[in-house]
Design an enzyme around this catalytic site. Structure first.
Site, PDB file in Angstrom:
ATOM      1  N   HIS A  62       0.843  -1.205   0.000  1.00 16.39           N
ATOM      2  CA  HIS A  62       0.000   0.000   0.000  1.00 16.39           C
ATOM      3  C   HIS A  62       0.872   1.247   0.000  1.00 16.39           C
ATOM      4  O   HIS A  62       1.977   1.264   0.549  1.00 16.39           O
ATOM      5  CB  HIS A  62      -0.982   0.005   1.179  1.00 16.39           C
ATOM      6  CG  HIS A  62      -0.359  -0.046   2.546  1.00 16.39           C
ATOM      7  ND1 HIS A  62       0.021   1.083   3.226  1.00 16.39           N
ATOM      8  CD2 HIS A  62      -0.066  -1.091   3.362  1.00 16.39           C
ATOM      9  CE1 HIS A  62       0.511   0.745   4.407  1.00 16.39           C
ATOM     10  NE2 HIS A  62       0.474  -0.567   4.515  1.00 16.39           N
ATOM     11  N   ASP A  75      -0.015   4.359   1.165  1.00 15.87           N
ATOM     12  CA  ASP A  75      -0.222   5.321   2.244  1.00 15.87           C
ATOM     13  C   ASP A  75       0.580   4.957   3.478  1.00 15.87           C
ATOM     14  O   ASP A  75       0.964   3.805   3.677  1.00 15.87           O
ATOM     15  CB  ASP A  75      -1.704   5.426   2.596  1.00 15.87           C
ATOM     16  CG  ASP A  75      -2.281   4.129   3.157  1.00 15.87           C
ATOM     17  OD1 ASP A  75      -2.085   3.073   2.513  1.00 15.87           O
ATOM     18  OD2 ASP A  75      -2.907   4.163   4.229  1.00 15.87           O
ATOM     19  N   ASP A 133       6.436   1.116   6.450  1.00 14.80           N
ATOM     20  CA  ASP A 133       5.135   0.475   6.321  1.00 14.80           C
ATOM     21  C   ASP A 133       4.225   1.434   5.554  1.00 14.80           C
ATOM     22  O   ASP A 133       3.662   2.355   6.142  1.00 14.80           O
ATOM     23  CB  ASP A 133       4.571   0.181   7.711  1.00 14.80           C
ATOM     24  CG  ASP A 133       3.157  -0.356   7.701  1.00 14.80           C
ATOM     25  OD1 ASP A 133       2.719  -0.855   6.658  1.00 14.80           O
ATOM     26  OD2 ASP A 133       2.485  -0.253   8.754  1.00 14.80           O
ATOM     27  N   GLU A 147      -4.781   1.844   3.320  1.00 13.13           N
ATOM     28  CA  GLU A 147      -4.794   0.599   4.085  1.00 13.13           C
ATOM     29  C   GLU A 147      -4.818   0.881   5.572  1.00 13.13           C
ATOM     30  O   GLU A 147      -5.476   0.189   6.350  1.00 13.13           O
ATOM     31  CB  GLU A 147      -3.546  -0.226   3.727  1.00 13.13           C
ATOM     32  CG  GLU A 147      -3.509  -1.616   4.350  1.00 13.13           C
ATOM     33  CD  GLU A 147      -2.869  -1.675   5.714  1.00 13.13           C
ATOM     34  OE1 GLU A 147      -2.972  -2.715   6.393  1.00 13.13           O
ATOM     35  OE2 GLU A 147      -2.250  -0.669   6.137  1.00 13.13           O
ATOM     36  N   GLU A 148      -4.117   1.930   5.973  1.00 13.09           N
ATOM     37  CA  GLU A 148      -3.947   2.202   7.396  1.00 13.09           C
ATOM     38  C   GLU A 148      -5.220   2.695   8.070  1.00 13.09           C
ATOM     39  O   GLU A 148      -5.337   2.647   9.293  1.00 13.09           O
ATOM     40  CB  GLU A 148      -2.830   3.237   7.609  1.00 13.09           C
ATOM     41  CG  GLU A 148      -1.460   2.808   7.087  1.00 13.09           C
ATOM     42  CD  GLU A 148      -0.831   1.702   7.913  1.00 13.09           C
ATOM     43  OE1 GLU A 148      -1.475   1.225   8.861  1.00 13.09           O
ATOM     44  OE2 GLU A 148       0.317   1.316   7.600  1.00 13.09           O
ATOM     45  N   ASP A 162       3.857  -6.501   3.192  1.00 11.92           N
ATOM     46  CA  ASP A 162       3.394  -5.585   4.239  1.00 11.92           C
ATOM     47  C   ASP A 162       3.578  -6.194   5.625  1.00 11.92           C
ATOM     48  O   ASP A 162       2.736  -6.038   6.500  1.00 11.92           O
ATOM     49  CB  ASP A 162       1.924  -5.220   3.998  1.00 11.92           C
ATOM     50  CG  ASP A 162       1.449  -4.089   4.894  1.00 11.92           C
ATOM     51  OD1 ASP A 162       2.308  -3.363   5.431  1.00 11.92           O
ATOM     52  OD2 ASP A 162       0.227  -3.938   5.067  1.00 11.92           O
ATOM     53  N   HIS A 200       4.565   3.168  12.954  1.00 10.29           N
ATOM     54  CA  HIS A 200       3.490   4.084  13.338  1.00 10.29           C
ATOM     55  C   HIS A 200       3.907   5.032  14.455  1.00 10.29           C
ATOM     56  O   HIS A 200       3.050   5.655  15.091  1.00 10.29           O
ATOM     57  CB  HIS A 200       2.208   3.335  13.733  1.00 10.29           C
ATOM     58  CG  HIS A 200       1.648   2.466  12.658  1.00 10.29           C
ATOM     59  ND1 HIS A 200       0.486   1.722  12.818  1.00 10.29           N
ATOM     60  CD2 HIS A 200       2.071   2.202  11.394  1.00 10.29           C
ATOM     61  CE1 HIS A 200       0.243   1.044  11.706  1.00 10.29           C
ATOM     62  NE2 HIS A 200       1.195   1.331  10.835  1.00 10.29           N
TER      63      HIS A 200
END
Length: 480
Positions: free
Chosen positions: A78, A80, A117, A147-148, A171, A455
């Site tokens: 992904h 994003d 990520d 996705e997040e 991922d 994150h």
């Protein structure tokens, strides 16, 4: 391509593309610019491509080095990233790229998340697509958006143009760990209609605090205490000695996080000494039964007052509902030892003027068992006269006992590194389940290089692991 901060790192092409990606703002919901970058890459390389209205991009390349007529392989990641930053970071992540740094061992971004990520998946794919000397079968590369924030891109993408059945998701964040199954899920909310009245009496603030909490997928098996359920138990025990009216009630902020705290304001004729004895007894039980050393349950007298509160009857109904709803692990996997198959987490508890809302993260690696658990919540809602709503539903990626793709990765890993990889399932969501619904008989695996503290602004990407994972990927593509 020009590299600056990452110049000299190997694989050179991968880190060069990764640096370009990091120079473009690409937080969830802000993907138009990175999506257009991928389209421009396809045009420059003479690749066929598709960009949809959501900004998802599909890139396709012919096979190379005598593998032109082999079955296509799908690569997926992904575009994003999660945008988090330190309070003193000057970067506007909506408009600016990242301040990349590297120390010879790790790549990171100063003051912000790195977006490894899943920017590294995109970089791997672009490096493959741009180099015609690398042996690989025809490639179909899917790069999704958002996705997040709920896998919206994967939910909405049209894959009818694709022919591949072998699907490599890039991922994952632990090198040498191959994920072969994940839970499906849904965000389920029970809406219990309630009426407020003008209530008089002694008011008390109740607090459940300092629980450990955690991720409702990967840490649900650790039996961590749910503050919302504890509050329900506290209210039940208080109600057993004296009727009460609930004026305020709240706990948790995210459905997928085990809530660490909950608060309530009640009116009751019970004495403060009795309430504190109940709270102390419940706190002691938690300390003795669970690994929650900091758990604290407090009762504070707030004085006589007149407040808008639920009637005693409606307060009783809400307390009973909190008791009846399930929470935590519901079923363990029969295929994979130690794996939670089905669970739910009462992540958010809210009391408004007209209703109480109980929001759950429901998960299961078996779709029919996820549906059965949702059915149980729907039945409970019906019994109490509550409405049920659901959003963010995504299917499980169910474990396949026969997986040639998994076998190929295990063999290649053992050949390169002379040890066996870990093959595991996770009780959290990946996009593979959604793609498995869209493409019949899909053979999936998820992997990636080692990353730490994703994150967060401490996120870092292991340089040596990035190169090892690249070599592994090339070995498998050549073998396929």
């Amino acid at each position: 391509m020009k590299t600056q901060k990452l110049k000299g790192l190997e694989p050179a092409a991968v880190f060069s593309y990764f640096e370009e990606i990091c120079s473009i703002p690409h937080g969830s919901g802000n993907t138009k610019q990175i999506s257009d970058y991928l389209v421009n890459f396809a045009k420059a390389e003479g690749l066929s491509y598709k960009q949809d209205a959501l900004n998802n991009v599909i890139l396709c390349a012919d096979g190379t080095c005598g593998l032109e007529n082999h079955e296509p392989v799908i690569l997926q990641g992904h575009m994003d990233m999660v945008c988090e930053q330190d309070a003193d970071s000057p970067i506007d992540m909506e408009k600016e790229g990242l301040n990349l740094q590297q120390d010879g061992s790790f790549v990171f971004a100063k003051g912000t998340t790195l977006g490894g990520d899943d920017g590294i998946a995109v970089a791997y794919a672009l490096a493959l697509l741009a180099d015609r000397t690398i042996p690989h079968p025809p490639l179909e590369v899917i790069i999704t958006v958002d996705e997040e924030t709920g896998m919206e891109g994967a939910m909405g993408i049209d894959l009818s143009m694709l022919k591949g059945k072998k699907f490599i998701n890039l991922d994952s964040e632990d090198e040498g760990v191959f994920t072969v199954s994940c839970a499906g899920g849904a965000k389920s909310t029970l809406h219990l209609p309630l009426e407020r009245v003008s209530a008089n009496g002694q008011s008390y603030a109740l607090s459940v605090a300092h629980l450990i909490g955690g991720h409702s997928g990967v840490e649900i098996h650790k039996s961590r205490v749910n503050a919302n359920k504890v509050m329900g138990e506290l209210l039940k025990r208080i109600e057993a000695i004296s009727p009460l009216s609930i004026a305020e009630l709240a706990g948790g902020a995210k459905d997928n996080a085990i809530p660490r705290s909950a608060e309530a304001l009640i009116l009751t004729d019970a004495k403060i000494e009795s309430l504190r004895q109940i709270a102390a007894s419940l706190e002691k039980e938690i300390h003795e039964t669970f690994d929650e050393p900091q758990a604290e349950i407090l009762v504070t007298a707030k004085g006589d007052c007149t407040a808008s509160a639920l009637s005693e009857a409606d307060s009783h109904k809400l307390i009973a509902l909190l008791q009846e709803v399930p929470n935590g692990v519901q079923r363990w996997s029969e295929d994979i030892e130690g794996l939670v198959e089905t669970s739910l987490n009462l992540g958010i508890l809210e009391l408004s003027e007209q209703e109480a809302a109980l929001t759950f993260a429901v998960r299961s690696s078996v779709n029919q068992n996820k549906d059965a658990l949702i059915g149980k919540l729907q039945q409970i809602a019906k019994t109490y006269g509550a409405a049920y709503t659901e959003r963010g539903t995504y299917p499980a990626w169910e474990y396949k006992k026969d997986s040639p793709l998994r076998d190929a990765f295990v063999a290649a890993f053992e050949k390169l590194y002379h040890k066996a990889p870990k093959v595991e399932a996770i009780h959290a969501g990946l996009e593979c389940g959604l793609f498995g619904e869209k493409i019949k008989d899909l053979d999936c695996i998820s992997l990636g290089p080692q990353m730490h503290d994703i994150h967060t602004s401490r996120e870092k990407l292991d340089i040596a692991s990035t190169e090892r994972t690249w070599k592994l990927l090339l070995e498998v593509l050549k073998a396929l």
